[in-house]
Design an enzyme around this catalytic site. Structure first.
Site, mmCIF file in Angstrom:
data_model
loop_
_atom_site.group_PDB
_atom_site.id
_atom_site.type_symbol
_atom_site.label_atom_id
_atom_site.label_comp_id
_atom_site.label_asym_id
_atom_site.label_seq_id
_atom_site.Cartn_x
_atom_site.Cartn_y
_atom_site.Cartn_z
ATOM 1 N N GLU A 53 0.805 -1.211 0.000
ATOM 2 C CA GLU A 53 0.000 0.000 0.000
ATOM 3 C C GLU A 53 0.843 1.269 0.000
ATOM 4 O O GLU A 53 0.485 2.264 -0.629
ATOM 5 C CB GLU A 53 -0.942 -0.008 1.212
ATOM 6 C CG GLU A 53 -1.980 -1.124 1.193
ATOM 7 C CD GLU A 53 -1.432 -2.497 1.576
ATOM 8 O OE1 GLU A 53 -0.296 -2.557 2.097
ATOM 9 O OE2 GLU A 53 -2.114 -3.502 1.356
ATOM 10 N N ASP A 112 -14.546 -10.093 9.756
ATOM 11 C CA ASP A 112 -13.092 -10.112 9.726
ATOM 12 C C ASP A 112 -12.475 -9.672 11.051
ATOM 13 O O ASP A 112 -11.316 -9.950 11.317
ATOM 14 C CB ASP A 112 -12.566 -9.211 8.600
ATOM 15 C CG ASP A 112 -12.702 -9.884 7.247
ATOM 16 O OD1 ASP A 112 -12.546 -11.119 7.192
ATOM 17 O OD2 ASP A 112 -12.954 -9.188 6.249
ATOM 18 N N ARG A 162 -18.926 -2.024 2.910
ATOM 19 C CA ARG A 162 -18.974 -3.317 2.247
ATOM 20 C C ARG A 162 -20.385 -3.762 1.883
ATOM 21 O O ARG A 162 -20.624 -4.245 0.782
ATOM 22 C CB ARG A 162 -18.344 -4.371 3.164
ATOM 23 C CG ARG A 162 -18.127 -5.700 2.474
ATOM 24 C CD ARG A 162 -17.685 -6.757 3.460
ATOM 25 N NE ARG A 162 -18.744 -7.081 4.406
ATOM 26 C CZ ARG A 162 -18.688 -8.073 5.283
ATOM 27 N NH1 ARG A 162 -17.618 -8.823 5.345
ATOM 28 N NH2 ARG A 162 -19.682 -8.301 6.118
#
Lengths: 310, 278, 273
Positions: A53, A112, A162
């Site tokens: 990243e 997650d 999401r």
């Protein structure tokens, strides 16, 4: 219902087709960030730099110096934190035209767990000079704001989530960076919200309405530069404000609104959001509830401001 | 003969481990089967032969520590820990559930036997280096094993950690690269070619080995060679593996990186593992 | 092979760049002397002999670009840009001064000729890779050059950028590693040894050249020539240099990274040049 990350996938493809300088820089999560179609159709405008990243931020800075409009696409946790210093040094300081487009903002990467949830992202970005921050709440406003970001000359942090979220606007609605949208008009209490929790705020307005309380609901899709005129109006005309966000209550929209209120020396602000604690694995709405963010609790908080009961 | 029995027994354990981790992911309807299966044989040898652990004393200071840098494959770690009795097998039914001790990514504050929290790729190796330095300075005989993905080596932090391991001559640090050739968005070759990972680690000062990561004898052998080696260098084992290993429709299929099987897929997977397709 | 005359000319130019830099730093009182002096020959070779640039049009899209990732070397970059006519050399008197357009680290928004802002180590190579990618995608034949410090190469981001450049076969990207062996806290060999650089770059798929004397114009130019003859791979040119080169008493010391020059040291250095 449609997810904001899908709005990104659809709009970035449209923008890329219109303008060959629009680039997408992926970090090996193109699938989740909905950029695969862009990669397939516009390979000459697409890069996947792998799981790297910091490099993605710098590469985008370099692309921008050559006239490209790169959108770095990753998760909010990585886009705001892993590449934070690179954004500061190579994008914000030289004011380069790079967009950081992040999915999975807030608690939405629910299963997650804490490592992937981003409850600090726009709070961090808010402290970077030259940065503009957009937190859209539904599919259509998201598309409109992505387009606005593309036309905006300078760094922009975009925060998507999401899961599918309800439609709040129509396809024809247009959104302007820095101009809050009034979703509901009312004069008893103001609710200022942004992002995926907007639908909860709307439900809260309905609950309040059934109790004879009319709430003004503002969609503060631009966290920075904040629409201080809209906030000032809410404080001066109503004086009672509830802020709702899927973000730490520290340094988010609630804090931004408090800064305006403190400057005016009036108004009461109740901040609702993540209670300065990390998330965990679990269903999204359970995680919000653990932080006291439900339609009912928003309504209760607003009503208590109106009635003066705690 | 003894060695043969050991190999057979570990191979049986590997089958049980694969079944357990798939059942865990199936029940959660969420998780990462591909990389869990590719690392299952390495994890079997680690947890059922190589690591010195005390399941009822997870914080035993002289234990060998294990860092799962590719934190998303925690189902394989949780299954090992449960099978080694760090916590009851029933806990596996709560993977990724609200309030569970088994989070979507490893959480050292919740799960007995997890030595460090991970989940954001590329960070675990640095933690492992820190542990290895601490053990070295405390004259603690515990070694540090760290499992990382091949895609994960895209992260520059992995190479920062490698430089440091080399500087401090950490021969109590063993990196295991689960080289399954796939990452989230496609093949490693397409996303970011890993090239010769052993050569890279050698260039960063490591003693390197390349093995078949699904051969129990090869894995046993490499650990034996590392134990016998005295070189003042950290170790990197590049283990060639197959993502989704053991389940025909998952093998080498990118889509199974982070997707749970449905009932029919699950039943077929269990059957294939029992039949020892691997 | 350079002619005697050309070599003498370039040597004279490097001398001038060092003098301008040391004088500017002396006026400020303190500055990055070690890492500016180690790249004097490289900068002169690039700007006087190699790079396709037009000082009267600093943002010419077809230009070759230079990213000085070790942004603290800005004073000598500014000196060379002034010598090339990008701006009035008198501006060098304002280095770091209040309201100056010449800040201590390279700044693309303030200094004509600077292609990328730098200052936080380890980040410039990514930007250079981004530029080379843009050129590649736009089918421009311009080169992108980058100067990366040896200590700086300890940053993992450098290796992220290295991987991407190799994957994309950026043959028009040439990176110089200023391998002067010193960093702020000590010798790089003691702090975190990254040598041999050429082996690392090769393991990551690059074309790598080791230059024995990083202050020799012949060797620098020869390496660049070799790089341009080698297709399909980005190029790393490892320059074995001397930190604080030509500053008496400071050469090859890590303490020379950033220090105050006395009047006597300045005069000695200028004489020594």
């Amino acid at each position: 219902m449609k997810a904001l990350r899908d709005a990104f996938g659809d709009e970035i493809l449209a923008l890329g087709r219109e303008n060959p300088n629009v680039y997408v820089v992926d970090c090996d999560i193109g699938k989740s960030c909905k950029t695969l179609e862009f990669a397939r159709q516009l390979p000459q405008q697409h890069l996947n730099v792998g799981i790297a990243e910091q490099n993605a931020a710098g590469v985008s800075a370099g692309l921008a110096t050559c006239g490209k409009i790169p959108f770095v696409s990753t998760y909010a946790a990585f886009g705001s934190m892993r590449m934070c210093e690179q954004i500061r040094q190579e994008i914000c300081y030289p004011r380069l035209n790079v967009k950081i487009a992040c999915s999975h903002g807030g608690l939405t990467p629910a299963n997650d767990g804490a490592s992937h949830q981003a409850i600090e992202d726009y709070g961090i970005m808010r402290t970077l000079p030259n940065m503009t921050i957009l937190v859209p709440c539904d599919y259509y406003s998201c598309r409109s704001l992505i387009r606005a970001a593309c036309q905006w000359d300078g760094p922009v942090y975009l925060r998507f989530t999401r899961d599918p979220v309800p439609f709040i606007y129509r396809e024809s609605d247009q959104f302007e960076i820095g101009r809050a949208r009034t979703v509901r008009e009312g004069g008893d209490v103001a609710i200022i919200a942004a992002g995926a929790v907007m639908s909860l705020a709307l439900q809260a307005c309905d609950l309040l309405h059934s109790q004879g309380i009319e709430a003004r609901l503002l969609d503060m899709h631009t966290v920075k530069p904040l629409d201080t005129a809209a906030v000032t109006a809410a404080i001066q005309e109503i004086g009672r404000v509830v802020t709702v966000e899927d973000h730490n209550i520290i340094n988010g929209i609630g804090s931004a609104v408090c800064e305006v209120a403190a400057g005016l020396g009036r108004g009461v602000v109740k901040r609702m959001g993540v209670q300065d604690q990390f998330g965990e694995s679990g269903p999204y709405f359970d995680l919000l509830e653990k932080n006291g963010v439900t339609a009912q609790s928003i309504a209760d908080t607003a009503r208590s401001l109106v009635t003066g009961e705690n | 003969m003894l060695q043969n029995n050991k190999v057979l027994s570990l191979e049986e354990t590997a089958i049980a481990l694969r079944k357990t981790l798939l059942t865990t992911i199936y029940k959660a309807q969420s998780g990462h089967p591909g990389g869990s299966l590719s690392s299952a044989d390495l994890m079997t040898v680690l947890y059922f032969d190589e690591l010195r652990l005390r399941p009822h004393q997870p914080k035993w200071p002289e234990r060998d520590r294990f860092v799962l840098s590719k934190g998303h494959v925690c189902p394989v770690l949780y299954a090992c820990l449960a099978m080694r009795d760090f916590f009851p097998m029933e806990e596996l039914d709560h993977l990724r559930k609200f309030g569970s001790i088994l989070q979507g990514h490893p959480d050292m504050k919740r799960t007995p036997g997890v030595d460090i929290s991970t989940g954001s790729l590329g960070q675990g190796v640095s933690c492992a280096v820190g542990m290895a330095i601490a053990n070295r300075r405390d004259q603690n005989p515990g070694r540090v094993f760290c499992l990382l993905g091949d895609g994960e080596t895209n992260e520059g932090q992995v190479w920062e950690a490698a430089e440091t391991a080399s500087k401090y001559q950490l021969d109590n640090l063993i990196l295991l690269v689960d080289h399954n050739g796939l990452q989230n968005d496609g093949t490693c070759q397409d996303i970011m070619p890993p090239r010769d990972l052993a050569e890279k680690f050698r260039a960063f000062g490591f003693q390197t080995y390349q093995i078949d990561g699904h051969s129990i004898p090869a894995i046993l052998d490499v650990f034996e060679r590392i134990r016998a080696h005295q070189g003042g260098q950290p170790y990197a084992v590049i283990a060639k593996t197959v993502k989704g290993r053991g389940v025909s429709f998952m093998e080498n299929v990118v889509a199974w990186h982070g997707q749970a099987p449905n009932e029919q897929e699950y039943l077929q997977a269990i059957q294939e593992i029992e039949e020892g397709l691997s | 092979m350079l002619t005697e005359e050309r070599r003498a000319f370039l040597t004279q130019r490097a001398r001038q760049a060092r003098a301008l830099t040391l004088e500017a730093i002396y006026r400020v009182g303190r500055g990055h002397i070690g890492g500016t002096m180690s790249i004097a020959e490289l900068l002169i070779a690039l700007y006087d002999d190699v790079m396709r640039v037009d000082p009267s049009n600093p943002s010419w899209p077809e230009r070759d670009r230079l990213v000085v990732s070790k942004g603290h070397a800005a004073p000598i970059v500014y000196a060379v840009l002034a010598m090339k006519g990008y701006f009035d050399p008198k501006l060098l008197d304002t280095l770091n001064a209040n309201g100056t357009t010449l800040p201590s680290h390279c700044d693309m928004r303030k200094v004509p000729g600077i292609d990328m802002t730098a200052g936080s180590l380890g980040q410039g190579l990514s930007a250079a890779v981004g530029m080379a990618l843009a050129n590649q995608m736009d089918h421009r034949d311009s080169y992108v050059y980058a100067i990366v410090g040896d200590g700086e190469s300890q940053e993992g981001q450098v290796w992220e950028a290295v991987m991407l450049a190799a994957q994309r076969k950026l043959e028009h990207l040439i990176v110089f590693v200023d391998d002067n062996g010193c960093q702020v806290d000590g010798f790089t060999g003691d702090i975190l040894n990254m040598r041999p650089f050429d082996q690392k770059y090769r393991a990551f798929g690059w074309h790598a050249i080791y230059v024995e004397d990083g202050h020799s114009f012949d060797q620098i130019l020869d390496a660049i020539h070799q790089a341009k003859q080698t297709p399909d791979r980005p190029h790393a040119i490892i320059l074995n240099t001397v930190k604080a080169k030509h500053v008496p008493g400071a050469e090859n010391t890590y303490q020379s990274h950033c220090f105050s020059l006395t009047r006597e040291q300045l005069d000695n250095s200028l004489r020594n040049l």
